[in-house]
Structures are given as C-alpha cells and as structure tokens.
Design an enzyme around this catalytic site. Sequence first.
Site, PDB file in Angstrom:
ATOM      1  N   ASN A  22      -2.010  -0.136   7.035  1.00  0.00           N
ATOM      2  CA  ASN A  22      -1.610  -1.165   7.661  1.00  0.00           C
ATOM      3  C   ASN A  22      -0.481  -2.283   6.487  1.00  0.00           C
ATOM      4  O   ASN A  22      -0.461  -3.111   6.345  1.00  0.00           O
ATOM      5  CB  ASN A  22      -2.361  -2.421   7.954  1.00  0.00           C
ATOM      6  CG  ASN A  22      -3.863  -2.453   7.060  1.00  0.00           C
ATOM      7  OD1 ASN A  22      -3.524  -2.278   5.609  1.00  0.00           O
ATOM      8  ND2 ASN A  22      -4.925  -3.161   7.359  1.00  0.00           N
ATOM      9  N   ARG A  36      -1.274 -14.275   3.827  1.00  0.00           N
ATOM     10  CA  ARG A  36      -2.015 -14.538   4.365  1.00  0.00           C
ATOM     11  C   ARG A  36      -1.470 -14.563   6.594  1.00  0.00           C
ATOM     12  O   ARG A  36      -0.660 -13.701   6.568  1.00  0.00           O
ATOM     13  CB  ARG A  36      -3.614 -14.156   4.967  1.00  0.00           C
ATOM     14  CG  ARG A  36      -4.135 -14.411   3.655  1.00  0.00           C
ATOM     15  CD  ARG A  36      -4.664 -13.170   3.737  1.00  0.00           C
ATOM     16  NE  ARG A  36      -5.676 -12.959   4.983  1.00  0.00           N
ATOM     17  CZ  ARG A  36      -6.703 -11.789   4.659  1.00  0.00           C
ATOM     18  NH1 ARG A  36      -6.258 -10.948   3.865  1.00  0.00           N
ATOM     19  NH2 ARG A  36      -7.792 -11.760   5.470  1.00  0.00           N
ATOM     20  N   ARG A  77       2.666  -6.891   8.954  1.00  0.00           N
ATOM     21  CA  ARG A  77       1.950  -6.116   9.228  1.00  0.00           C
ATOM     22  C   ARG A  77       2.420  -5.840  11.536  1.00  0.00           C
ATOM     23  O   ARG A  77       2.386  -4.741  11.220  1.00  0.00           O
ATOM     24  CB  ARG A  77       0.262  -5.758   9.292  1.00  0.00           C
ATOM     25  CG  ARG A  77       0.148  -6.004   8.723  1.00  0.00           C
ATOM     26  CD  ARG A  77      -1.565  -6.409   8.535  1.00  0.00           C
ATOM     27  NE  ARG A  77      -2.331  -5.736   6.981  1.00  0.00           N
ATOM     28  CZ  ARG A  77      -3.446  -6.655   6.335  1.00  0.00           C
ATOM     29  NH1 ARG A  77      -3.718  -7.741   7.483  1.00  0.00           N
ATOM     30  NH2 ARG A  77      -3.790  -6.334   5.201  1.00  0.00           N
ATOM     31  N   TYR A 120     -12.439  -2.344  -2.128  1.00  0.00           N
ATOM     32  CA  TYR A 120     -12.868  -2.590  -0.991  1.00  0.00           C
ATOM     33  C   TYR A 120     -14.456  -2.185  -1.177  1.00  0.00           C
ATOM     34  O   TYR A 120     -15.196  -1.932   0.061  1.00  0.00           O
ATOM     35  CB  TYR A 120     -12.331  -0.940  -0.848  1.00  0.00           C
ATOM     36  CG  TYR A 120     -10.611  -1.360  -0.321  1.00  0.00           C
ATOM     37  CD1 TYR A 120     -10.522  -2.605   0.386  1.00  0.00           C
ATOM     38  CD2 TYR A 120     -10.088  -0.940  -0.480  1.00  0.00           C
ATOM     39  CE1 TYR A 120      -9.300  -2.844   0.575  1.00  0.00           C
ATOM     40  CE2 TYR A 120      -8.785  -1.150  -0.646  1.00  0.00           C
ATOM     41  CZ  TYR A 120      -7.633  -1.741   0.619  1.00  0.00           C
ATOM     42  OH  TYR A 120      -6.925  -2.200   0.553  1.00  0.00           O
ATOM     43  N   LYS A 145       0.821  -1.079  -0.222  1.00  0.00           N
ATOM     44  CA  LYS A 145      -0.029  -0.052   0.233  1.00  0.00           C
ATOM     45  C   LYS A 145       0.770   0.914   0.126  1.00  0.00           C
ATOM     46  O   LYS A 145       2.168   0.848   0.570  1.00  0.00           O
ATOM     47  CB  LYS A 145      -0.742  -0.379   1.469  1.00  0.00           C
ATOM     48  CG  LYS A 145      -1.886  -1.113   1.061  1.00  0.00           C
ATOM     49  CD  LYS A 145      -3.052  -1.547   2.105  1.00  0.00           C
ATOM     50  CE  LYS A 145      -3.894  -2.763   1.875  1.00  0.00           C
ATOM     51  NZ  LYS A 145      -4.922  -2.498   3.794  1.00  0.00           N
ATOM     52  N   THR A 191      -5.449  -7.955   9.837  1.00  0.00           N
ATOM     53  CA  THR A 191      -6.073  -6.717   9.539  1.00  0.00           C
ATOM     54  C   THR A 191      -4.818  -6.075  10.077  1.00  0.00           C
ATOM     55  O   THR A 191      -4.502  -4.448  10.540  1.00  0.00           O
ATOM     56  CB  THR A 191      -7.491  -7.197   8.958  1.00  0.00           C
ATOM     57  OG1 THR A 191      -8.156  -7.653   8.754  1.00  0.00           O
ATOM     58  CG2 THR A 191      -7.639  -5.773   8.561  1.00  0.00           C
ATOM     59  N   HIS A 247      -1.514  -5.409   0.866  1.00  0.00           N
ATOM     60  CA  HIS A 247      -2.591  -6.051   0.959  1.00  0.00           C
ATOM     61  C   HIS A 247      -2.820  -7.131   0.376  1.00  0.00           C
ATOM     62  O   HIS A 247      -1.621  -7.933  -0.631  1.00  0.00           O
ATOM     63  CB  HIS A 247      -3.623  -5.180   0.269  1.00  0.00           C
ATOM     64  CG  HIS A 247      -4.906  -6.507  -0.300  1.00  0.00           C
ATOM     65  ND1 HIS A 247      -5.965  -6.433   0.245  1.00  0.00           N
ATOM     66  CD2 HIS A 247      -5.115  -7.081  -1.503  1.00  0.00           C
ATOM     67  CE1 HIS A 247      -6.685  -7.533  -0.991  1.00  0.00           C
ATOM     68  NE2 HIS A 247      -6.206  -7.736  -1.836  1.00  0.00           N
ATOM     69  N   GLU A 251      -9.319  -9.946  -7.676  1.00  0.00           N
ATOM     70  CA  GLU A 251      -8.447  -9.034  -7.898  1.00  0.00           C
ATOM     71  C   GLU A 251      -7.560  -9.092  -9.142  1.00  0.00           C
ATOM     72  O   GLU A 251      -7.000  -7.559  -9.430  1.00  0.00           O
ATOM     73  CB  GLU A 251      -7.090  -8.625  -6.310  1.00  0.00           C
ATOM     74  CG  GLU A 251      -8.735  -8.452  -5.156  1.00  0.00           C
ATOM     75  CD  GLU A 251      -8.598  -9.241  -3.800  1.00  0.00           C
ATOM     76  OE1 GLU A 251      -9.196  -8.690  -2.996  1.00  0.00           O
ATOM     77  OE2 GLU A 251      -6.943  -9.971  -3.393  1.00  0.00           O
ATOM     78  N   PHE A 278     -15.521   4.129   7.419  1.00  0.00           N
ATOM     79  CA  PHE A 278     -14.469   4.528   7.232  1.00  0.00           C
ATOM     80  C   PHE A 278     -13.977   4.197   6.017  1.00  0.00           C
ATOM     81  O   PHE A 278     -12.814   4.533   4.845  1.00  0.00           O
ATOM     82  CB  PHE A 278     -13.340   3.777   8.121  1.00  0.00           C
ATOM     83  CG  PHE A 278     -13.101   1.913   7.606  1.00  0.00           C
ATOM     84  CD1 PHE A 278     -12.322   1.118   6.969  1.00  0.00           C
ATOM     85  CD2 PHE A 278     -13.849   1.052   9.194  1.00  0.00           C
ATOM     86  CE1 PHE A 278     -12.966   0.105   6.725  1.00  0.00           C
ATOM     87  CE2 PHE A 278     -14.133  -0.298   8.825  1.00  0.00           C
ATOM     88  CZ  PHE A 278     -13.527  -1.012   7.513  1.00  0.00           C
TER      89      PHE A 278
HETATM   90  P1  DAT Z   1      -7.583  -7.689   4.973  1.00  0.00           P
HETATM   91  O1  DAT Z   1      -6.611  -6.554   4.611  1.00  0.00           O
HETATM   92  O2  DAT Z   1      -6.863  -8.155   6.507  1.00  0.00           O
HETATM   93  O3  DAT Z   1      -8.009  -7.821   4.773  1.00  0.00           O
HETATM   94  P2  DAT Z   1     -10.305  -6.609   5.229  1.00  0.00           P
HETATM   95  O4  DAT Z   1     -10.606  -6.702   3.955  1.00  0.00           O
HETATM   96  O5  DAT Z   1     -11.126  -6.503   6.345  1.00  0.00           O
HETATM   97  O6  DAT Z   1      -8.754  -7.293   6.084  1.00  0.00           O
HETATM   98  O7  DAT Z   1     -10.302  -5.204   5.761  1.00  0.00           O
HETATM   99  C1  DAT Z   1      -9.472  -4.179   4.461  1.00  0.00           C
HETATM  100  C2  DAT Z   1      -9.218  -2.970   4.733  1.00  0.00           C
HETATM  101  O8  DAT Z   1      -9.644  -2.314   5.388  1.00  0.00           O
HETATM  102  C3  DAT Z   1      -7.728  -3.269   6.000  1.00  0.00           C
HETATM  103  O9  DAT Z   1      -6.457  -3.781   5.593  1.00  0.00           O
HETATM  104  C4  DAT Z   1      -7.763  -1.871   6.388  1.00  0.00           C
HETATM  105  C5  DAT Z   1      -9.056  -1.379   6.478  1.00  0.00           C
HETATM  106  N1  DAT Z   1     -10.019  -1.380   7.824  1.00  0.00           N
HETATM  107  C6  DAT Z   1     -10.355  -2.736   8.212  1.00  0.00           C
HETATM  108  N2  DAT Z   1     -10.668  -2.024   9.486  1.00  0.00           N
HETATM  109  C7  DAT Z   1     -11.183  -0.990   9.252  1.00  0.00           C
HETATM  110  C8  DAT Z   1     -11.174  -0.640  10.379  1.00  0.00           C
HETATM  111  N3  DAT Z   1     -11.666  -0.614  11.523  1.00  0.00           N
HETATM  112  N4  DAT Z   1     -11.019   1.307  10.767  1.00  0.00           N
HETATM  113  C9  DAT Z   1      -9.992   1.518   9.913  1.00  0.00           C
HETATM  114  N5  DAT Z   1      -9.481   0.802   8.843  1.00  0.00           N
HETATM  115  C10 DAT Z   1      -9.898  -0.301   8.339  1.00  0.00           C
HETATM  116 MG    MG Z   2      -9.475  -8.012   2.608  1.00  0.00          MG
END
Ligand code: DAT
Ligand code: MG
Length: 133
Positions: free
Chosen positions: A113, A86, A103, A50, A10, A92, A116, A127, A58
């Site tokens: 974070n 992963r 991370r 997303y 990212k 996350t 991805h 993707e 967010f």
């Molecule tokens: P991951 O990236 O571990 O697959 P995800 O798909 O649930 O997680 O979410 C995508 C991204 O969204 C994640 O990398 C960071 C952001 N995100 C997730 N939960 C969040 C939160 N509570 N506050 C802010 N950003 C968040």
């Molecule tokens: Mg995800």
Amino acid sequence: MEQRAFVMIKPDGVRRGLIGEIVRRFECKGLRVIRAELMQVSRETAQIHYGHLSAKPFFDELVEYITSGPVFAMIVEGCEAVANSRSLIGPTNPQDAPPGTIRGDYGLDVSENVIHGSDSADNAAKEIQLFFK
Ligand code: DAT
Ligand code: MG
C-alpha cells in the site's frame, strides 16, 4: 499544534519511482520534510515497527515486503502533522482509499500500500527514534 510524524515510502513506492511525487504532495499540503533518508530496513527493525501485528496471519509477508528493497523514510513537521499526513495517505486498504489520496491514486492491494504514516503522536516519537536513532 506543531507536531512531527514519521512517514515512510515503502519498497513498492520507491521501486516505482514515486518518491518525488509523494514528497511533492506533502510539501504542497504545507508539511515540511525536515529529515529524509533512503534506507534498507533490517528484519529486526521491521519486526519492532510492526510488533502490534505479530499475531496476524500476514505478519511474515509484511516483514518480507518492507525489507524487500530500500524505503524512503521521512520526518514530516507542521500543524497536526500526524492527522494531516494520514489524510494525505488515505485508508489502509487502497481499494477503500478515495482518488486524491496517495494510496487511492498509487495502490491496488493492502499487501503493497505504498506508504506508511504514524497513527498517533506517541507512535510518531517511537518510530522516529527507531528509524533515525
Ligand atoms: P496503516 O498502515 O494504515 O496504519 P495498520 O497499522 O493497521 O495500517 O497495518 C500496517 C500495515 O500492515 C498496513 O499498512 C498494511 C499491512 N496490513 C494491514 N492489514 C492487512 C491485511 N489484512 N492483509 C495484508 N496486509 C495488511
Ligand atoms: Mg499503522
């Protein structure tokens, strides 16, 4: 099982000069980087990528962040590439990610974070198509 995963460093990871360190971790694990490109993510691509989070408070901040500078997008291939990616990446929220994960070692906050990784083979295929069409 041989598999492909989509992995993306990212904008914070790129800005901080972590591309080499992160690619090294995938290579040391035994996964192959078969395609990679430094690219600017459009707002449209970010909103599709997303889309499953569009109702979250967010979401706008997430789109701003992922479009805030270039990302380093990769296709990673090898045995169980999704699950193995992963496990290298970690949970996350960097606060919950143990040291030794990407991370856990390089992130501080869930809103930035570092990286991805696809969460399933189906999403990996979607993707890869979205970012490398
Ligand atoms: P991951 O990236 O571990 O697959 P995800 O798909 O649930 O997680 O979410 C995508 C991204 O969204 C994640 O990398 C960071 C952001 N995100 C997730 N939960 C969040 C939160 N509570 N506050 C802010 N950003 C968040
Ligand atoms: Mg995800």
